[in-house]
Design a protein around this motif. Structure first.
Motif, PDB file in Angstrom:
ATOM      1  N   ASN A 199     -11.742   0.556  12.804  1.00  0.00           N
ATOM      2  CA  ASN A 199     -10.905  -0.460  13.445  1.00  0.00           C
ATOM      3  C   ASN A 199      -9.929  -1.035  12.420  1.00  0.00           C
ATOM      4  O   ASN A 199     -10.077  -2.181  11.981  1.00  0.00           O
ATOM      5  CB  ASN A 199     -11.777  -1.553  14.060  1.00  0.00           C
ATOM      6  CG  ASN A 199     -11.022  -2.365  15.074  1.00  0.00           C
ATOM      7  OD1 ASN A 199      -9.796  -2.248  15.204  1.00  0.00           O
ATOM      8  ND2 ASN A 199     -11.733  -3.201  15.804  1.00  0.00           N
ATOM      9  N   SER A 236      -7.037  -2.084  12.801  1.00  0.00           N
ATOM     10  CA  SER A 236      -6.271  -3.237  13.277  1.00  0.00           C
ATOM     11  C   SER A 236      -6.931  -4.547  12.842  1.00  0.00           C
ATOM     12  O   SER A 236      -6.236  -5.531  12.567  1.00  0.00           O
ATOM     13  CB  SER A 236      -6.089  -3.199  14.794  1.00  0.00           C
ATOM     14  OG  SER A 236      -7.337  -3.210  15.443  1.00  0.00           O
ATOM     15  N   LYS A 250      -5.897  -4.983   9.229  1.00  0.00           N
ATOM     16  CA  LYS A 250      -4.487  -5.398   9.191  1.00  0.00           C
ATOM     17  C   LYS A 250      -4.339  -6.865   9.562  1.00  0.00           C
ATOM     18  O   LYS A 250      -3.530  -7.579   8.967  1.00  0.00           O
ATOM     19  CB  LYS A 250      -3.636  -4.523  10.119  1.00  0.00           C
ATOM     20  CG  LYS A 250      -3.437  -3.121   9.602  1.00  0.00           C
ATOM     21  CD  LYS A 250      -2.638  -2.280  10.580  1.00  0.00           C
ATOM     22  CE  LYS A 250      -2.515  -0.858  10.097  1.00  0.00           C
ATOM     23  NZ  LYS A 250      -1.774   0.002  11.031  1.00  0.00           N
ATOM     24  N   GLU A 251      -5.103  -7.315  10.520  1.00  0.00           N
ATOM     25  CA  GLU A 251      -5.046  -8.717  10.932  1.00  0.00           C
ATOM     26  C   GLU A 251      -5.536  -9.637   9.803  1.00  0.00           C
ATOM     27  O   GLU A 251      -4.943 -10.682   9.550  1.00  0.00           O
ATOM     28  CB  GLU A 251      -5.889  -8.929  12.200  1.00  0.00           C
ATOM     29  CG  GLU A 251      -5.861 -10.327  12.753  1.00  0.00           C
ATOM     30  CD  GLU A 251      -4.481 -10.791  13.205  1.00  0.00           C
ATOM     31  OE1 GLU A 251      -4.236 -12.013  13.147  1.00  0.00           O
ATOM     32  OE2 GLU A 251      -3.647  -9.957  13.603  1.00  0.00           O
ATOM     33  N   LYS A 303      -2.721  -9.680   7.032  1.00  0.00           N
ATOM     34  CA  LYS A 303      -1.320  -9.783   7.465  1.00  0.00           C
ATOM     35  C   LYS A 303      -0.519 -10.839   6.705  1.00  0.00           C
ATOM     36  O   LYS A 303       0.683 -10.707   6.540  1.00  0.00           O
ATOM     37  CB  LYS A 303      -1.228 -10.030   8.966  1.00  0.00           C
ATOM     38  CG  LYS A 303      -1.661 -11.410   9.386  1.00  0.00           C
ATOM     39  CD  LYS A 303      -1.495 -11.622  10.862  1.00  0.00           C
ATOM     40  CE  LYS A 303      -1.926 -13.044  11.195  1.00  0.00           C
ATOM     41  NZ  LYS A 303      -1.851 -13.334  12.583  1.00  0.00           N
ATOM     42  N   ASP A 357       1.490   3.749   9.280  1.00  0.00           N
ATOM     43  CA  ASP A 357       1.624   3.432  10.700  1.00  0.00           C
ATOM     44  C   ASP A 357       1.171   4.631  11.537  1.00  0.00           C
ATOM     45  O   ASP A 357       1.313   5.775  11.126  1.00  0.00           O
ATOM     46  CB  ASP A 357       3.089   3.139  11.054  1.00  0.00           C
ATOM     47  CG  ASP A 357       3.568   1.807  10.486  1.00  0.00           C
ATOM     48  OD1 ASP A 357       2.726   0.929  10.208  1.00  0.00           O
ATOM     49  OD2 ASP A 357       4.798   1.658  10.311  1.00  0.00           O
ATOM     50  N   ASN A 358       0.650   4.327  12.712  1.00  0.00           N
ATOM     51  CA  ASN A 358       0.310   5.347  13.714  1.00  0.00           C
ATOM     52  C   ASN A 358      -0.640   6.431  13.207  1.00  0.00           C
ATOM     53  O   ASN A 358      -0.581   7.572  13.658  1.00  0.00           O
ATOM     54  CB  ASN A 358       1.580   5.996  14.282  1.00  0.00           C
ATOM     55  CG  ASN A 358       2.519   4.963  14.856  1.00  0.00           C
ATOM     56  OD1 ASN A 358       2.086   4.036  15.542  1.00  0.00           O
ATOM     57  ND2 ASN A 358       3.791   5.085  14.546  1.00  0.00           N
ATOM     58  N   ASN A 360      -4.875   6.878  11.797  1.00  0.00           N
ATOM     59  CA  ASN A 360      -6.169   6.275  11.485  1.00  0.00           C
ATOM     60  C   ASN A 360      -6.519   6.660  10.054  1.00  0.00           C
ATOM     61  O   ASN A 360      -7.381   7.498   9.813  1.00  0.00           O
ATOM     62  CB  ASN A 360      -7.251   6.773  12.451  1.00  0.00           C
ATOM     63  CG  ASN A 360      -7.110   6.160  13.817  1.00  0.00           C
ATOM     64  OD1 ASN A 360      -6.764   4.983  13.938  1.00  0.00           O
ATOM     65  ND2 ASN A 360      -7.350   6.939  14.849  1.00  0.00           N
TER      66      ASN A 360
END
Length: 181
Positions: free
Chosen positions: A44, A46, A49-50, A53, A90-91, A93
């Protein structure tokens, strides 16, 4: 004269020992970042990244150097052991950690121990082992393993590239990617 020679010899030996100790500490820090940032979050990215950030990241033109020409983001990872970078294309995994300096032998040893310890029911296999000559890093050694389940469509690919070249731009680059067939 004998005193001068002894002082010079002790300086050379001390410098060599300090470099060896530093590169081993850097290898340990590299592995800890690889495990805690990439391996822990690969399912995961994301969430990772969160979490990061709001941290300062490299501008896109500098980040591209750490992303293999792909778009994405890269962050300096501060550590007392040395200079490290986290890169997230980006884009994809994929997650990677880069170390400016680290003992290639120690990094490879820690990497091999890590990939050999796949959690059940995952299996481990080596998928590549190669050497290459590069302009910026001298001779490099790249090894890759995968964690997989028979007949599954997804697998985890772990790749490590190291350089023993003293003046290499990057002495260790470890990545983890989820690959679908």
């Amino acid at each position: 004269m004998r005193t001068v020679i002894l002082i010079i010899l002790s300086f050379i030996l001390t410098t060599t020992v300090c470099y060896a100790e530093d590169s081993e500490l850097q290898a340990k820090a590299f592995h800890q970042m690889y495990a805690s940032l990439c391996a822990k979050n690969i399912n995961n990215l994301s969430v990772l990244k969160e979490k990061i950030k709001d941290l300062p990241s490299f501008p896109p033109e500098q980040a591209s150097k750490f992303l293999g020409g792909n778009s994405g983001s890269a962050w300096p990872v501060p550590d007392k052991a040395g200079l490290f970078v986290l890169s997230l294309p980006d884009n994809k995994n994929q997650c990677a950690i880069l170390a400016r300096r680290a003992s290639a032998v120690k990094v490879e040893e820690q990497f091999l121990n890590f990939v050999a310890s796949a959690p059940a029911p995952l299996l481990t296999r080596k998928i590549s082992d190669s050497y290459a000559k590069t302009a910026s890093n001298g001779e490099t050694h790249t090894i890759a393993y995968e964690w997989y389940v028979e007949n599954a469509k997804r697998k985890f690919v772990f790749t490590l590239t190291t350089s023993k070249y003293e003046n290499a731009e990057i002495q260790a680059l470890g990545s983890i990617a989820i690959v679908s067939e």
